[in-house]
Design an enzyme around this catalytic site. Structure first.
Site, PDB file in Angstrom:
ATOM      1  N   ILE A 268      64.334  35.484   9.675  1.00 40.61           N
ATOM      2  CA  ILE A 268      64.407  36.448   8.580  1.00 40.61           C
ATOM      3  C   ILE A 268      64.132  37.799   9.236  1.00 40.61           C
ATOM      4  O   ILE A 268      62.996  38.112   9.588  1.00 40.61           O
ATOM      5  CB  ILE A 268      63.362  36.151   7.492  1.00 40.61           C
ATOM      6  CG1 ILE A 268      63.598  34.762   6.892  1.00 40.61           C
ATOM      7  CG2 ILE A 268      63.434  37.208   6.388  1.00 40.61           C
ATOM      8  CD1 ILE A 268      62.559  34.351   5.867  1.00 40.61           C
ATOM      9  N   PRO A 269      65.175  38.598   9.463  1.00 45.67           N
ATOM     10  CA  PRO A 269      65.073  39.731  10.405  1.00 45.67           C
ATOM     11  C   PRO A 269      64.391  40.967   9.836  1.00 45.67           C
ATOM     12  O   PRO A 269      65.015  42.016   9.629  1.00 45.67           O
ATOM     13  CB  PRO A 269      66.535  40.004  10.758  1.00 45.67           C
ATOM     14  CG  PRO A 269      67.270  39.622   9.510  1.00 45.67           C
ATOM     15  CD  PRO A 269      66.534  38.445   8.946  1.00 45.67           C
ATOM     16  N   CYS A 270      63.086  40.896   9.630  1.00 40.09           N
ATOM     17  CA  CYS A 270      62.348  42.050   9.118  1.00 40.09           C
ATOM     18  C   CYS A 270      62.338  43.198  10.116  1.00 40.09           C
ATOM     19  O   CYS A 270      62.081  44.346   9.741  1.00 40.09           O
ATOM     20  CB  CYS A 270      60.924  41.649   8.732  1.00 40.09           C
ATOM     21  SG  CYS A 270      59.997  40.803  10.030  1.00 40.09           S
ATOM     22  N   HIS A 271      62.649  42.911  11.396  1.00 37.65           N
ATOM     23  CA  HIS A 271      62.693  43.988  12.389  1.00 37.65           C
ATOM     24  C   HIS A 271      63.863  44.939  12.131  1.00 37.65           C
ATOM     25  O   HIS A 271      63.899  46.035  12.688  1.00 37.65           O
ATOM     26  CB  HIS A 271      62.798  43.405  13.803  1.00 37.65           C
ATOM     27  CG  HIS A 271      63.995  42.537  14.025  1.00 37.65           C
ATOM     28  ND1 HIS A 271      64.065  41.224  13.611  1.00 37.65           N
ATOM     29  CD2 HIS A 271      65.195  42.804  14.611  1.00 37.65           C
ATOM     30  CE1 HIS A 271      65.241  40.704  13.947  1.00 37.65           C
ATOM     31  NE2 HIS A 271      65.942  41.646  14.554  1.00 37.65           N
TER      32      HIS A 271
END
Length: 289
Positions: free
Chosen positions: A254-257
């Site tokens: 889950i690409p919160c970056h």
């Protein structure tokens, strides 16, 4: 799972980021290699193997100002992606992710009666703590900046009533009680983009909406917290979105970056800003390569 080499490369990356920052991003390739204690040829070969581009090019991606470049050139309007059905280029399909959230009742009971297996794994961004239920991967934390003890305590505190079983430091591929599929396969799929990465999301309904929106941001692109808020139907809840992004339990998948401030600033990252910068640079370089 053989990520020992990439884990080593990331340790080199950490050193390189520090050196680049000390020189305000203006250090030459030759001087950077010298300060790293490597020959130019070896340094170039090492990084080219890790990310697919030369160190000189990668240094551009690592620059603090590159976040603003991403925001201006590779900005994703999530509302448009949702409405036009363009999410096929996003993380959900890149990694063949399928996910199943806990029911509100299960979440309210703080994962009571849920068995969570955990273990340590080498990844392209250093060592990571992975956690999974019988449904799939429920946690992925990067420990290079904060250490094992803090990462494990942080993740376990999210689901205090769960039953935890060690995966023997990621060395065993066998299944543990209550966990099907095994962590090794899921972590391998998450970083290789081969196979399926099942997710077992444990969070409040609002958090899960935010996490689902994050999975629609394609690799190599970014969006803003305000765009996420608009996409999930809560345009004024930017601060709450930021909190939910920070509580994302399965980083990278889950690409919160990929969530940045509207100004182009990196914002925060729960596992360390150097890790976030390396992830953005890694994806941008691979996109170009």
């Amino acid at each position: 799972m053989q990520h020992t080499d990439t884990g080593y490369h990331y340790q080199m990356m950490q050193r390189a980021i520090d050196i680049i920052d000390q020189h305000d991003g203006s250090i030459t390739l030759e001087n950077l290699a010298e300060e790293m204690g490597m020959s130019v040829a070896y340094f170039q070969r090492l990084f080219s193997r890790w990310v697919g581009v030369s160190p000189k090019k990668y240094q551009q991606y690592l620059a603090l100002s590159y976040a603003k470049t991403l925001l201006s050139e590779r900005f994703t309007l999530l509302e448009t992606a949702y409405l036009s059905g363009l999410s096929g280029s996003g993380r959900l399909h890149d990694l063949f992710v399928r996910w199943e959230a806990m029911t509100p009742g299960e979440f309210a009971r703080q994962a009571d009666n849920v068995t969570i297996q955990w273990g340590w794994f080498d990844t392209p961004f250093g060592e990571a703590l992975a956690m999974g239920t019988r449904r799939g991967l429920c946690g992925l934390a990067f420990v290079e900046e904060i250490g094992r003890e803090q990462a494990l305590g942080d993740m376990m505190a999210r689901w205090p009533s769960a039953r935890y079983i060690s995966h023997t430091d990621g060395r065993s591929g066998r299944q543990s009680e209550g966990v099907s599929g095994g962590l090794s396969d899921w972590v391998e799929a998450a970083f290789s983009a081969r196979g399926e990465t099942p997710l077992s999301l444990i969070g409040a309904p609002f958090q899960i909406k935010v996490w689902e929106a994050l999975m629609h941001i394609p690799s190599g692109f970014v969006t803003s917290y305000s765009q996420i808020a608009s996409a999930i139907g809560h345009p004024k809840a930017v601060r709450a979105v930021g909190t939910a992004v920070g509580r994302n339990p399965v980083s990278w998948v889950i690409p919160c970056h990929r969530a940045l401030r509207k100004s182009g600033g990196l914002g925060g990252y729960h596992w360390g800003l150097r890790v976030k910068r390396a992830m953005l640079a890694y994806e941008a370089a691979r996109q170009e390569a």
